[in-house]
Design an enzyme around this catalytic site. Sequence first.
Site, PDB file in Angstrom:
ATOM      1  N   HIS A 188       1.608  92.765  60.465  1.00  0.00           N
ATOM      2  CA  HIS A 188       0.693  93.944  60.329  1.00  0.00           C
ATOM      3  C   HIS A 188       1.167  94.998  60.840  1.00  0.00           C
ATOM      4  O   HIS A 188       0.773  96.186  60.283  1.00  0.00           O
ATOM      5  CB  HIS A 188      -0.782  93.481  60.782  1.00  0.00           C
ATOM      6  CG  HIS A 188      -1.344  92.404  59.944  1.00  0.00           C
ATOM      7  ND1 HIS A 188      -1.266  91.227  60.055  1.00  0.00           N
ATOM      8  CD2 HIS A 188      -2.150  92.633  58.746  1.00  0.00           C
ATOM      9  CE1 HIS A 188      -1.803  90.434  59.135  1.00  0.00           C
ATOM     10  NE2 HIS A 188      -2.321  91.412  58.326  1.00  0.00           N
ATOM     11  N   GLU A 431      -4.381  83.296  48.101  1.00  0.00           N
ATOM     12  CA  GLU A 431      -3.161  83.378  48.993  1.00  0.00           C
ATOM     13  C   GLU A 431      -2.956  82.003  49.644  1.00  0.00           C
ATOM     14  O   GLU A 431      -2.028  81.755  50.800  1.00  0.00           O
ATOM     15  CB  GLU A 431      -3.717  84.345  50.059  1.00  0.00           C
ATOM     16  CG  GLU A 431      -4.995  84.233  50.906  1.00  0.00           C
ATOM     17  CD  GLU A 431      -5.217  85.467  51.821  1.00  0.00           C
ATOM     18  OE1 GLU A 431      -4.317  86.107  52.513  1.00  0.00           O
ATOM     19  OE2 GLU A 431      -6.381  85.491  52.303  1.00  0.00           O
ATOM     20  N   ASP A 455       0.666  85.888  52.667  1.00  0.00           N
ATOM     21  CA  ASP A 455       0.161  84.647  53.173  1.00  0.00           C
ATOM     22  C   ASP A 455       0.629  83.710  52.033  1.00  0.00           C
ATOM     23  O   ASP A 455       1.215  82.713  52.215  1.00  0.00           O
ATOM     24  CB  ASP A 455      -1.201  84.438  53.178  1.00  0.00           C
ATOM     25  CG  ASP A 455      -1.515  84.833  54.700  1.00  0.00           C
ATOM     26  OD1 ASP A 455      -1.048  84.700  55.573  1.00  0.00           O
ATOM     27  OD2 ASP A 455      -2.550  85.635  54.852  1.00  0.00           O
ATOM     28  N   CYS A 502      -2.373  92.066  45.841  1.00  0.00           N
ATOM     29  CA  CYS A 502      -2.723  93.163  47.003  1.00  0.00           C
ATOM     30  C   CYS A 502      -1.738  92.891  47.952  1.00  0.00           C
ATOM     31  O   CYS A 502      -1.827  93.670  49.250  1.00  0.00           O
ATOM     32  CB  CYS A 502      -4.059  93.226  47.380  1.00  0.00           C
ATOM     33  SG  CYS A 502      -4.775  91.613  48.020  1.00  0.00           S
TER      34      CYS A 502
HETATM   35  C1  PEP Z   1      -1.656  88.896  52.081  1.00  0.00           C
HETATM   36  O1  PEP Z   1      -1.657  87.649  52.679  1.00  0.00           O
HETATM   37  O2  PEP Z   1      -1.127  88.999  51.132  1.00  0.00           O
HETATM   38  C2  PEP Z   1      -2.763  89.862  52.363  1.00  0.00           C
HETATM   39  C3  PEP Z   1      -2.924  90.879  51.725  1.00  0.00           C
HETATM   40  O3  PEP Z   1      -3.732  89.728  53.396  1.00  0.00           O
HETATM   41  P1  PEP Z   1      -2.950  90.010  54.997  1.00  0.00           P
HETATM   42  O4  PEP Z   1      -1.645  90.400  54.906  1.00  0.00           O
HETATM   43  O5  PEP Z   1      -4.053  90.817  55.665  1.00  0.00           O
HETATM   44  O6  PEP Z   1      -2.958  88.637  55.573  1.00  0.00           O
HETATM   45 MG    MG Z   2      -3.628  87.204  53.841  1.00  0.00          MG
END
Ligand code: PEP
Ligand code: MG
Length: 544
Positions: A188, A431, A455, A502
């Site tokens: 993140h 995911e 994920d 996304c």
């Molecule tokens: C993902 O897993 O691609 C996603 C968009 O969620 P995060 O990165 O917040 O886990």
């Molecule tokens: Mg995710």
Amino acid sequence: MIQYQGKGVYGAIAIGKVSVFTKEDMTVKRTRIEDVEAEKARVCKAKEESIEQLGGIYEKALKEVGEDNAQIFEVHMMLLDDEDYNESVNTIIETQEVNAEYAVAVTSDNFSSMFAAMDDAYMQARAADIKDISNRLIANLQGRKNGGEGVSGKAVICAYDLAPSETVSLDKEKVLAFATAHGSSNSHTAILARNMNIPAIIGLGDEFLAAMENGREVVVDGYNGIVIADPDEETIAKYEKKIAEDEEKKHLLQELKGKENKTIDGKEISLYANISSVDNIVNALLNDAGGVGLFRSEFLYLEQDDYPTEEQQFLAYKKAVETMAGKKVIIRTLDIGADKKVDYFGLKPEDNPALGYRAIRICLTRPEIFKTQLRALFRASAFGNLGIMFPMIASEKELRQALAMCDEVKEELTQQGISYSDKVEIGIMIETPAAALISDRLAPLVDFFSVGTNDLTQYTLACDRQNSDIEPFVDTHHEAILRLIEMSAKNAHEHGAWIGICGELAADTELTETFLRMGIDELSVSASFVLKVRERIRSIDLSK
Ligand code: PEP
Ligand code: MG
């Protein structure tokens, strides 16, 4: 001049001074002292410094997040002045003849356990506050400054690694770049850097961190994944030229604002932005995003010391949909757990947190938390174009349970005469490989899918997204991942649902054509990538 090699996770350049970010959870050694009075005086001085810092934070919070949210810092100032707390610290110093840091650490443990054991949820939550003020006191006793505080103006944040809760606590105005010894491309911190449009380099190694000290000058080259310490004039001039070229390119991309996301042969798709707080919405609008495809709502929880109330959430979601003025805002329900942890959830340590108690699993087993969020979401839906999506769905049963909770909440709101929109689109993240493989069963139950490739990649390739050592094995273009996306797209469309992406892969322009050919309807990317992806879409001719 010394050069350190890591991996660039956002291509941009920064030149500036280092600010070393040290973990708040420091270990404190017990040492015997001779002069008890001098040690007690050190505590007094550190307390004054802490109260002064908190006063400053309170004023800043008052302006940025309002009185209700700022109040917590007043509580912290009061706790620092608490008679029992101070008496305990002084008694430990006097009776055990030990250093102030140790006395504060022991007091912190004792008081926080006492609060945690109370029946009242409000008092339980104060355990985290005690830890917070004690950590601040210890940091001041040790003369340690945290993230950016030691350097005036913007700085290059150098750290071992940064947890999401740590990145949210940084003053974004002061961050020029991220450079971490560890970390991974899909962490993140990397995502945040993309959101903020600043260079980020991970995996620079322990040697790099050991050599960094506050105020040292560095060049951060996010394109090549290198940090150059003590750059000479020639190097600085070379990079200043590159910064100017980047600015020029950004300027050219601005010309794409207001243009359609349409291929040469006329296929149009939606291009949305990912955000992690209401403040990011400005970026989405500035970069001409058609909507918000992923609002990571868990960041509302990470920014707090206690569960955000229904009202706090309602105001944040309402502001988001109102600011987007009719454009779609898809809010993902709480995705806490794994790397996104907060003390007040009381989550147990796990051997495999990414495979553990997280996201929808927490929401379905702690319905009071989930229902508070759903109520806030549906209430906000009356003020704009709001969509809801659930993270980490792996089975039809989980989805049906989540949908049933939505119905329950809507029923409750109707009975209470509280309005909500009946046009809220509901979708799920794809995911987990399981969700992709049963997407034919899930599609009839929802309005849309949004593929979370971060994920999905970790679970499909069995590669922990937090582990930088296995980066060479992470092939984000792996055929298995692309097949799962294609399968989900086909199943979505067969059942009248739309599908977007996304995860970070949505911004990978090498795959834009592949995604368009699969029939992907929407791409949601960090705001800084919107115009770049638009440029790519407009260069594609699917008829060829
Ligand atoms: C993902 O897993 O691609 C996603 C968009 O969620 P995060 O990165 O917040 O886990
Ligand atoms: Mg995710």
